[in-house]
Design a protein around this motif. Structure first.
Motif, PDB file in Angstrom:
ATOM      1  N   ASP A  19       0.859  -1.188   0.000  1.00 53.90           N
ATOM      2  CA  ASP A  19       0.000   0.000   0.000  1.00 53.90           C
ATOM      3  C   ASP A  19       0.890   1.231   0.000  1.00 53.90           C
ATOM      4  N   TYR A  20       0.434   2.267  -0.674  1.00 59.49           N
ATOM      5  CA  TYR A  20       1.012   3.592  -0.485  1.00 59.49           C
ATOM      6  C   TYR A  20      -0.090   4.421   0.151  1.00 59.49           C
ATOM      7  N   GLY A  21      -0.055   4.591   1.461  1.00 56.78           N
ATOM      8  CA  GLY A  21      -1.144   5.252   2.172  1.00 56.78           C
ATOM      9  C   GLY A  21      -2.427   4.475   1.937  1.00 56.78           C
ATOM     10  N   GLU A  24      -3.981   0.875  -2.467  1.00 55.03           N
ATOM     11  CA  GLU A  24      -3.582  -0.536  -2.397  1.00 55.03           C
ATOM     12  C   GLU A  24      -3.071  -0.960  -3.780  1.00 55.03           C
ATOM     13  N   VAL A  25      -1.769  -1.171  -3.906  1.00 57.35           N
ATOM     14  CA  VAL A  25      -1.179  -1.462  -5.222  1.00 57.35           C
ATOM     15  C   VAL A  25      -1.130  -2.963  -5.493  1.00 57.35           C
ATOM     16  N   LEU A  26      -0.674  -3.731  -4.518  1.00 56.94           N
ATOM     17  CA  LEU A  26      -0.616  -5.189  -4.680  1.00 56.94           C
ATOM     18  C   LEU A  26      -1.388  -5.829  -3.531  1.00 56.94           C
ATOM     19  N   GLY A  43       0.588  -5.894 -17.713  1.00 55.81           N
ATOM     20  CA  GLY A  43      -0.543  -5.319 -16.975  1.00 55.81           C
ATOM     21  C   GLY A  43      -0.652  -3.857 -17.345  1.00 55.81           C
ATOM     22  N   PRO A  44      -1.834  -3.271 -17.135  1.00 55.68           N
ATOM     23  CA  PRO A  44      -2.019  -1.861 -17.492  1.00 55.68           C
ATOM     24  C   PRO A  44      -1.067  -0.949 -16.719  1.00 55.68           C
ATOM     25  N   SER A  45      -0.871   0.237 -17.233  1.00 59.12           N
ATOM     26  CA  SER A  45      -0.074   1.243 -16.542  1.00 59.12           C
ATOM     27  C   SER A  45      -0.676   1.498 -15.161  1.00 59.12           C
ATOM     28  N   GLY A  46       0.175   1.527 -14.136  1.00 60.18           N
ATOM     29  CA  GLY A  46      -0.302   1.755 -12.772  1.00 60.18           C
ATOM     30  C   GLY A  46      -0.770   0.502 -12.062  1.00 60.18           C
ATOM     31  N   SER A  47      -0.627  -0.672 -12.687  1.00 58.14           N
ATOM     32  CA  SER A  47      -1.115  -1.917 -12.068  1.00 58.14           C
ATOM     33  C   SER A  47      -0.121  -2.491 -11.054  1.00 58.14           C
ATOM     34  N   GLY A  48       1.052  -1.866 -10.890  1.00 61.72           N
ATOM     35  CA  GLY A  48       1.981  -2.316  -9.850  1.00 61.72           C
ATOM     36  C   GLY A  48       3.152  -3.137 -10.357  1.00 61.72           C
ATOM     37  N   LYS A  49       3.397  -3.124 -11.659  1.00 62.44           N
ATOM     38  CA  LYS A  49       4.487  -3.930 -12.227  1.00 62.44           C
ATOM     39  C   LYS A  49       5.848  -3.487 -11.676  1.00 62.44           C
ATOM     40  N   SER A  50       6.094  -2.174 -11.723  1.00 58.86           N
ATOM     41  CA  SER A  50       7.386  -1.672 -11.212  1.00 58.86           C
ATOM     42  C   SER A  50       7.487  -1.891  -9.710  1.00 58.86           C
ATOM     43  N   THR A  51       6.382  -1.664  -9.010  1.00 55.78           N
ATOM     44  CA  THR A  51       6.373  -1.879  -7.558  1.00 55.78           C
ATOM     45  C   THR A  51       6.753  -3.321  -7.230  1.00 55.78           C
ATOM     46  N   LEU A  52       6.160  -4.273  -7.941  1.00 57.77           N
ATOM     47  CA  LEU A  52       6.473  -5.688  -7.701  1.00 57.77           C
ATOM     48  C   LEU A  52       7.951  -5.967  -7.981  1.00 57.77           C
TER      49      LEU A  52
HETATM   50  P1  ADP Z   1       3.261   0.163 -13.248  1.00 64.95           P
HETATM   51  O1  ADP Z   1       4.743  -0.084 -13.230  1.00 64.95           O
HETATM   52  O2  ADP Z   1       2.445  -1.077 -13.476  1.00 64.95           O
HETATM   53  O3  ADP Z   1       2.870   1.230 -14.227  1.00 64.95           O
HETATM   54  P2  ADP Z   1       3.695   1.182 -10.566  1.00 64.95           P
HETATM   55  O4  ADP Z   1       4.169   0.015  -9.790  1.00 64.95           O
HETATM   56  O5  ADP Z   1       4.732   2.168 -10.977  1.00 64.95           O
HETATM   57  O6  ADP Z   1       2.828   0.688 -11.805  1.00 64.95           O
HETATM   58  O7  ADP Z   1       2.624   1.977  -9.708  1.00 64.95           O
HETATM   59  C1  ADP Z   1       1.456   1.355  -9.188  1.00 64.95           C
HETATM   60  C2  ADP Z   1       0.634   2.362  -8.402  1.00 64.95           C
HETATM   61  O8  ADP Z   1       1.348   2.729  -7.236  1.00 64.95           O
HETATM   62  C3  ADP Z   1       0.330   3.650  -9.135  1.00 64.95           C
HETATM   63  O9  ADP Z   1      -0.971   4.049  -8.813  1.00 64.95           O
HETATM   64  C4  ADP Z   1       1.351   4.610  -8.583  1.00 64.95           C
HETATM   65  O10 ADP Z   1       0.873   5.940  -8.623  1.00 64.95           O
HETATM   66  C5  ADP Z   1       1.518   4.125  -7.157  1.00 64.95           C
HETATM   67  N1  ADP Z   1       2.867   4.391  -6.620  1.00 64.95           N
HETATM   68  C6  ADP Z   1       4.017   3.843  -7.078  1.00 64.95           C
HETATM   69  N2  ADP Z   1       5.075   4.260  -6.358  1.00 64.95           N
HETATM   70  C7  ADP Z   1       4.578   5.115  -5.412  1.00 64.95           C
HETATM   71  C8  ADP Z   1       5.156   5.889  -4.339  1.00 64.95           C
HETATM   72  N3  ADP Z   1       6.455   5.859  -4.091  1.00 64.95           N
HETATM   73  N4  ADP Z   1       4.309   6.616  -3.579  1.00 64.95           N
HETATM   74  C9  ADP Z   1       2.987   6.616  -3.812  1.00 64.95           C
HETATM   75  N5  ADP Z   1       2.369   5.919  -4.795  1.00 64.95           N
HETATM   76  C10 ADP Z   1       3.148   5.187  -5.579  1.00 64.95           C
END
Ligand code: ADP
Ligand code: MG
Length: 229
Positions: A19-21, A24-26, A43-52
C-alpha cells in the motif's frame, strides 16, 4: 535416498501486499519460480508492475507478506548486509539504462564489482560480457556516444557482471524501436540460456511477452500466472 538438489536458485513470493497510504497497489500476490525460468510481467499502466519488481529487487519493502530468495528473507537483513545481498543476488535493468555518463562503457559494467574487495577476474568477465553483447569495439566510449539500444546492451552487461541469481528488467525496450527491441529481446534470451538465472521482464510488447516460459499478468492488485506448458 536421493538428496534434494542444492545451489538451485529459487524465488518465493508469499501473500505479498503493498500500500502507499490508502492506495492498495498489490494484494495477496503469491508465486514461486526456480532457476532457469523466464517470466514476463504485463498489466495496465499503474497496475503495480514496477512496484512488484522493486520489492523482488529489495529496493522497496512490502507492506505485508514475504519475499524469499534461496530461503533468505532479504528484509530482515541489516542495511550493509542488504546492500551486499542486492549486489550479488539481483541484477536490474531499467527502461532508461541509468548508466553513469562520466564513465566509459567498461567502467560502467564494472561499477557493481567495486563493492567487493577481491574480484581479480572482474575485468575479464566485463570484457567477456561486452563481447557477448557485441560492444567490444566500444569499451572506451562514454554512454552519450552510444545509441539507445547500445546503452541498453551496456546496462544488461552491467546487470550480469556479478552473476546474479535473478535478473529483473523493467520495460527494457520501452524506449526502443521495433527492430532494436527484437535485438535486445534476442540478446536477453541468449544470455539467459548461458547464465541460467531467473529472468523477469516487465513489458508492454505482447510479441516479446509471448516468448517467455511464464506469464504473470497484473490487474487490480492481483496477479495471474500462466505457463506455456
Ligand atoms: P506500473 O509499473 O504497473 O505502471 P507502478 O508500480 O509504478 O505501476 O505503480 C502502481 C501504483 O502505485 C500507481 O498508482 C502509482 O501511482 C503508485 N505508486 C508507485 N510508487 C509510489 C510511491 N512511491 N508513492 C505513492 N504511490 C506510488
Ligand atoms: Mg512501471
Amino acid at each position: 535416498m536421493r538428496q534434494p538438489p542444492t545451489n538451485i536458485s529459487m524465488l518465493q513470493v508469499s501473500n505479498l501486499s503493498k500500500d502507499y497510504g490508502s492506495v492498495e497497489v498489490l494484494r495477496d500476490v503469491s508465486f514461486s519460480f526456480t532457476e532457469g525460468v523466464s517470466v514476463a510481467i504485463t498489466g495496465p499502466s499503474g497496475s503495480g508492475k514496477s512496484t512488484l519488481l522493486h520489492i523482488i529487487g529489495t529496493l522497496e519493502k512490502p507492506t505485508n507478506g514475504q519475499v524469499a530468495i534461496n530461503d533468505t528473507d532479504p528484509f530482515v537483513l541489516s542495511e550493509p548486509e542488504l546492500a551486499q545481498y542486492r549486489n550479488s543476488v539481483i541484477g536490474f535493468v531499467f527502461q532508461d539504462n541509468h548508466l553513469l555518463p562520466q564513465y566509459s562503457v567498461l567502467e560502467n559494467v564494472l561499477v557493481p564489482t567495486f563493492a567487493f574487495k577481491q574480484q581479480p577476474d572482474a575485468t575479464e568477465r566485463a570484457h567477456e560480457l561486452l563481447n557477448r553483447v557485441g560492444l567490444t569495439d566500444r569499451i572506451s566510449h562514454r554512454p552519450g556516444e552510444l545509441s539507445g539500444g547500445e546503452r541498453q546492451r551496456v546496462a544488461i552487461a552491467r546487470a550480469l557482471i556479478n552473476q546474479p541469481n535473478i535478473l529483473l528488467c523493467d520495460e527494457p525496450t520501452g524506449n526502443l524501436d521495433t527492430a532494436t527491441t527484437e535485438t535486445i529481446a534476442n540478446l536477453l534470451f541468449e544470455l539467459h540460456q548461458a547464465e541460467k538465472n531467473i529472468l523477469i521482464v516487465v513489458t508492454h510488447n505482447l510479441t516479446f511477452a509471448s516468448r517467455f516460459q511464464q506469464h504473470l499478468q497484473l490487474a487490480d492488485g492481483t496477479c495471474r500466472v500462466d505457463s506455456d506448458s
